[in-house]
Design a protein around this motif. Structure first.
Motif, PDB file in Angstrom:
ATOM      1  N   LEU A 115     -13.849  -1.565  -5.391  1.00 64.00           N
ATOM      2  CA  LEU A 115     -13.524  -0.187  -5.720  1.00 64.00           C
ATOM      3  C   LEU A 115     -12.859   0.449  -4.511  1.00 64.00           C
ATOM      4  CD1 LEU A 115     -13.730   2.187  -7.713  1.00 64.00           C
ATOM      5  CD2 LEU A 115     -15.926   2.770  -6.649  1.00 64.00           C
ATOM      6  N   VAL A 116     -11.638   0.896  -4.709  1.00 62.29           N
ATOM      7  CA  VAL A 116     -10.854   1.490  -3.627  1.00 62.29           C
ATOM      8  C   VAL A 116     -10.603   2.964  -3.956  1.00 62.29           C
ATOM      9  CG1 VAL A 116      -8.653   1.434  -2.382  1.00 62.29           C
ATOM     10  CG2 VAL A 116      -9.767  -0.707  -3.076  1.00 62.29           C
ATOM     11  N   VAL A 178      -0.732   3.904  -5.740  1.00 61.73           N
ATOM     12  CA  VAL A 178      -0.111   4.570  -4.589  1.00 61.73           C
ATOM     13  C   VAL A 178       0.731   5.757  -5.032  1.00 61.73           C
ATOM     14  CG1 VAL A 178       1.537   4.302  -2.693  1.00 61.73           C
ATOM     15  CG2 VAL A 178      -0.122   2.484  -3.165  1.00 61.73           C
ATOM     16  N   SER A 179       1.490   5.584  -6.108  1.00 59.54           N
ATOM     17  CA  SER A 179       2.423   6.626  -6.533  1.00 59.54           C
ATOM     18  C   SER A 179       1.827   7.623  -7.525  1.00 59.54           C
ATOM     19  CB  SER A 179       3.672   5.997  -7.161  1.00 59.54           C
ATOM     20  OG  SER A 179       3.317   5.248  -8.315  1.00 59.54           O
ATOM     21  N   GLY A 180       0.675   7.268  -8.121  1.00 57.25           N
ATOM     22  CA  GLY A 180       0.096   8.116  -9.158  1.00 57.25           C
ATOM     23  C   GLY A 180      -0.996   9.043  -8.660  1.00 57.25           C
ATOM     24  N   ASP A 181      -1.697   9.646  -9.630  1.00 60.40           N
ATOM     25  CA  ASP A 181      -2.728  10.621  -9.284  1.00 60.40           C
ATOM     26  C   ASP A 181      -4.142  10.081  -9.394  1.00 60.40           C
ATOM     27  OD1 ASP A 181      -2.887  10.322 -11.984  1.00 60.40           O
ATOM     28  OD2 ASP A 181      -2.613  12.444 -12.490  1.00 60.40           O
ATOM     29  N   THR A 194      -5.317  -4.745   2.495  1.00 55.35           N
ATOM     30  CA  THR A 194      -3.976  -4.316   2.913  1.00 55.35           C
ATOM     31  C   THR A 194      -3.842  -2.801   2.765  1.00 55.35           C
ATOM     32  OG1 THR A 194      -2.994  -6.440   2.258  1.00 55.35           O
ATOM     33  CG2 THR A 194      -1.508  -4.561   2.493  1.00 55.35           C
ATOM     34  N   PHE A 195      -4.295  -2.284   1.641  1.00 58.53           N
ATOM     35  CA  PHE A 195      -4.253  -0.838   1.424  1.00 58.53           C
ATOM     36  C   PHE A 195      -5.065  -0.097   2.486  1.00 58.53           C
ATOM     37  CE2 PHE A 195      -2.880   0.154  -3.191  1.00 58.53           C
ATOM     38  CZ  PHE A 195      -1.769  -0.659  -3.037  1.00 58.53           C
ATOM     39  N   LYS A 200      -3.531   3.436   2.658  1.00 58.90           N
ATOM     40  CA  LYS A 200      -3.241   3.800   1.273  1.00 58.90           C
ATOM     41  C   LYS A 200      -4.502   3.887   0.418  1.00 58.90           C
ATOM     42  CE  LYS A 200       1.308   1.536   1.354  1.00 58.90           C
ATOM     43  NZ  LYS A 200       2.108   0.418   0.805  1.00 58.90           N
ATOM     44  N   GLY A 201      -5.604   3.411   0.956  1.00 57.47           N
ATOM     45  CA  GLY A 201      -6.855   3.433   0.212  1.00 57.47           C
ATOM     46  C   GLY A 201      -8.006   3.013   1.108  1.00 57.47           C
TER      47      GLY A 201
END
Length: 329
Positions: A115-116, A178-181, A194-195, A200-201
């Motif tokens: 879970l990120v 990454v691009s969404g909400d 990686t995120f 990114k997370g």
């Protein structure tokens, strides 16, 4: 001179004779993996360390990107053996298949997703997911079913307590997060790490630790193929078991070096950290046996998700005799 020419001719024929011998002792196997994931590290170890070759097998690996596509490849003879979740064999059997798909060697024994969260959650609690937007996996697939199972275990109704998004293809889920909400997403390694490294997370929980042992990804084949090629399946299983033992006894950094050709775009250090995460939670099966308790757990998860088409007995779709014989050697 004539004797010499005969020797030259014999030498010239030798490579052809050897090639002919190799052709007669090497069996080709078309292997389809459901996705490219370091979750399947033992498989890549078997390929890279030559364990299949030692068994006289020429294994051709293809990535089919999705359980439905993987099973289609297997059923249409586009693949001889598939590495995919055991739930797919249940779906096929429930459609009254005359040639059932048999699970013969387990590779992973827990869920492989994490879970990120988009924002840091140092004091994360599962109840934080309530009223959030959660980017899940494909409906009917093991990641999504396990995800829902774990949410319900923590008192969260995935249909009513949060906004569950399931309309994104597997390969596009990271980019959509990454691009969404979406505030949370369910990701495999090494994407999750990686995120986290790129900001990114943030990994806040493991679905594998929460869900227990399940036959998450298993090598399977059609009953007809097994009947005709039992010796090849035995050799295949022996190579897999060698790789499983090697992975169990080897450091994450050394495993990362061996399988790096399959993940060239991933930093070795990050790859090792991801492998260590899987090793520490016991995700890699240490032998090929898919036991009855795991099968029952799988069916319970499918039933909870409303995706169990029928109560298929363990004995119908699981063959442990080959793995058991290999382990006795």
């Amino acid at each position: 001179m004539k004797k010499f020419l005969k020797m030259i001719a014999a030498c010239a024929l030798l490579p052809m004779i050897l090639i002919g011998c190799n052709q007669s002792t090497t069996s080709s196997i078309k292997l389809a993996e459901v996705t490219r994931s370091l979750f399947y590290a033992p498989q890549y170890v078997a390929l890279e360390k030559g364990y299949f070759e030692e068994e006289g097998l020429d294994v051709e690996l293809q990535t089919t990107w999705g359980g439905d596509k993987t099973m289609t490849a297997l059923l249409s003879d586009g693949a001889d053996i598939a590495l995919v979740g055991s739930e797919t064999s249940i779906y096929v059997y429930a459609q009254n298949s005359k040639d059932p798909v048999i699970n013969f060697a387990q590779l992973t024994q827990t869920d492989g997703t994490f879970l990120v969260a988009k924002e840091p959650k140092p004091d994360f609690k599962w109840e934080d997911l309530k009223d959030s937007t959660f980017l899940g996996q494909r409906k009917g697939g093991m990641p999504q079913m396990v995800g829902e199972f774990v949410l319900k275990k923590h008192g969260i109704d995935p249909k009513n307590d949060l906004e569950l998004q399931q309309n994104i293809d597997f390969a596009n889920i990271p980019g959509a997060f990454v691009s969404g909400d979406a505030e949370y997403v369910q990701l495999f390694e090494p994407t999750a790490s990686t995120f986290e490294k790129e900001g990114k997370g943030h990994i806040v929980a493991s679905f594998g630790e929460e869900s227990g042992h399940v036959p998450y990804t298993v090598f399977m084949t059609k009953q007809s193929y097994l009947d005709k090629n039992e010796e090849e399946v035995q050799k295949f299983t022996r190579a897999v078991y060698k790789a499983q033992k090697w992975v169990e006894e080897t450091s994450a950094s050394e495993i990362a070096e061996v399988i790096h050709p399959y993940f060239e775009d991933t930093d070795l250090e990050l790859l090792a950290a991801s492998i260590d995460r899987y090793k520490s939670q016991g995700s890699f099966a240490t032998d090929p046996i898919l036991d009855k308790e795991e099968w029952q757990n799988l069916k319970a998860i499918m039933d909870e998700a409303g995706e169990l088409p029928a109560d298929i007995p363990y004995e119908e779709l699981v063959n442990t005799s080959i793995a058991e014989d290999i382990m006795k050697e």
